[in-house]
Design a protein around this motif. Structure first.
Motif, PDB file in Angstrom:
ATOM      1  N   LEU A  30       0.832  -1.196   0.000  1.00  0.00           N
ATOM      2  CA  LEU A  30       0.000   0.000   0.000  1.00  0.00           C
ATOM      3  C   LEU A  30       0.871   1.251   0.000  1.00  0.00           C
ATOM      4  N   MET A  32       0.384   5.849   0.497  1.00  0.00           N
ATOM      5  CA  MET A  32      -0.484   6.870   1.062  1.00  0.00           C
ATOM      6  C   MET A  32      -0.411   8.167   0.260  1.00  0.00           C
ATOM      7  N   VAL A  52      -5.584   5.978   1.408  1.00  0.00           N
ATOM      8  CA  VAL A  52      -4.887   4.775   0.978  1.00  0.00           C
ATOM      9  C   VAL A  52      -4.901   4.649  -0.544  1.00  0.00           C
ATOM     10  N   ALA A  60      -8.788   4.328  -3.499  1.00  0.00           N
ATOM     11  CA  ALA A  60      -9.240   3.600  -2.313  1.00  0.00           C
ATOM     12  C   ALA A  60     -10.282   2.542  -2.656  1.00  0.00           C
ATOM     13  N   PHE A  75      -5.556  -5.070   7.538  1.00  0.00           N
ATOM     14  CA  PHE A  75      -5.607  -3.931   6.618  1.00  0.00           C
ATOM     15  C   PHE A  75      -5.731  -2.618   7.382  1.00  0.00           C
ATOM     16  N   ASP A  76      -6.631  -2.568   8.352  1.00  0.00           N
ATOM     17  CA  ASP A  76      -6.840  -1.356   9.142  1.00  0.00           C
ATOM     18  C   ASP A  76      -5.556  -0.963   9.873  1.00  0.00           C
ATOM     19  N   THR A  78      -2.461  -1.831   9.112  1.00  0.00           N
ATOM     20  CA  THR A  78      -1.438  -1.456   8.130  1.00  0.00           C
ATOM     21  C   THR A  78      -1.621  -0.011   7.686  1.00  0.00           C
ATOM     22  N   CYS A  79      -2.865   0.378   7.408  1.00  0.00           N
ATOM     23  CA  CYS A  79      -3.134   1.753   6.971  1.00  0.00           C
ATOM     24  C   CYS A  79      -2.741   2.759   8.041  1.00  0.00           C
ATOM     25  N   ARG A  80      -3.037   2.475   9.281  1.00  0.00           N
ATOM     26  CA  ARG A  80      -2.692   3.395  10.369  1.00  0.00           C
ATOM     27  C   ARG A  80      -1.181   3.597  10.462  1.00  0.00           C
ATOM     28  N   ALA A  83       0.321   5.328   7.377  1.00  0.00           N
ATOM     29  CA  ALA A  83      -0.011   6.756   7.358  1.00  0.00           C
ATOM     30  C   ALA A  83       0.894   7.535   8.303  1.00  0.00           C
ATOM     31  N   ILE A  98      -6.796  10.012  10.039  1.00  0.00           N
ATOM     32  CA  ILE A  98      -6.768   8.617   9.616  1.00  0.00           C
ATOM     33  C   ILE A  98      -8.181   8.050   9.669  1.00  0.00           C
TER      34      ILE A  98
END
Length: 277
Positions: A30, A32, A52, A60, A75-76, A78-80, A83, A98
């Protein structure tokens, strides 16, 4: 996988990495993008929202289409972490917004551990974190989502409800929790300057938000006419292509000239009617 690499030398986080989804790794790389949220009253960037993207910059919607239900927690998380790490690398010195998935947060105090550890590792101040709950996605357990928001507020994070007016909880949620920021869905904002029904709704929401202690934010602003009308009902927070488009791996500067009285402008034709997320 990104989380395993990021925390490879931190044994204290290995339990969190194995939490819930032991058999459901998220192998997609991923990236950002960031888009500014501006406070026109103070003429400053209020926050940058992390958006994302896929490995080739896919939006997204494409990314979410690759996520299986059993991968949602990973996934959640990883995004945090991504970011926060990317924002720190870019030198972000204001809030970082976020989006979070309430259905992926099984217990707020436990699920925030990776977020806090990532912020500490890269030196990003946790008091600058802002968490957005999207109102356009069906929440399987509204009471649980409320608990997550309340926990984040108690921890001192800025809270927001995204896509307000799109969705599934709406006014009922606001009677129980009043976020710091209430983001109006872009469909309410689109052409609000020329549609009386939208004007009645948006004006009412802006008044209501102020009365309950939330700051209304107009998302998806693309024309000067929309901007002027929204400012006329007291909205001070803005996000959209008129101000700045999202940029991959960068912090775009807002176009402050659009807020000057007498200036004219709109998003480029190729940018209009595309969601900012």
């Amino acid at each position: 996988m990104y989380l395993s690499r990021f925390f490879a030398d931190d044994a204290s986080m290995h339990g969190c990495l194995r939490c819930r989804d032991t058999d459901a790794p998220f192998p997609l790389d991923l990236r950002m993008a960031f888009q500014p949220i501006v406070d026109v009253a103070r003429r400053e960037v209020f926050a940058y929202e992390a958006l994302v993207r896929g490995p080739q910059g896919e939006g997204a919607g494409w990314v979410l289409g690759q996520v299986q239900p059993e991968q949602m927690y990973r996934f959640d998380q990883t995004c945090r972490v991504l970011a926060i790490a990317t924002a720190a690398e870019l030198g972000l010195d204001t809030r970082l917004s976020i989006n979070f998935i309430p259905n992926a947060v099984y217990e707020p105090a436990s699920c925030i551990r990776l977020t806090l550890a990532a912020a500490e590792r890269v030196g990003f101040p946790v008091e600058r974190l802002m968490f957005e709950l999207t109102e356009s996605e069906r929440i399987t357990d509204p009471g649980h989502a409320l608990g997550v928001l309340e926990y984040y507020a108690r921890r001192g994070f800025t809270t927001a409800i995204d896509d307000f007016g799109a969705g599934f909880s709406g006014l009922a949620l606001l009677t129980r929790f009043q976020p710091h920021v209430l983001k109006l869905d872009m469909e309410l904002v689109r052409d609000v300057d020329s549609q009386p029904a939208k004007q009645a709704i948006v004006g009412g929401v802006a008044t209501m938000a102020s009365r309950i202690g939330s700051r209304p934010l107009a998302e998806g602003v693309e024309t000067r006419a929309e901007l002027d009308w929204l400012r006329g009902v007291g909205i001070e927070l803005f996000q959209g292509y008129l101000v700045a488009r999202p940029r991959l791996g960068a912090l775009p500067e807002p176009d402050w000239s659009v807020f000057e009285r007498g200036s004219a402008g709109s998003a480029p034709p190729q940018a209009r009617l595309q969601p900012s997320a």
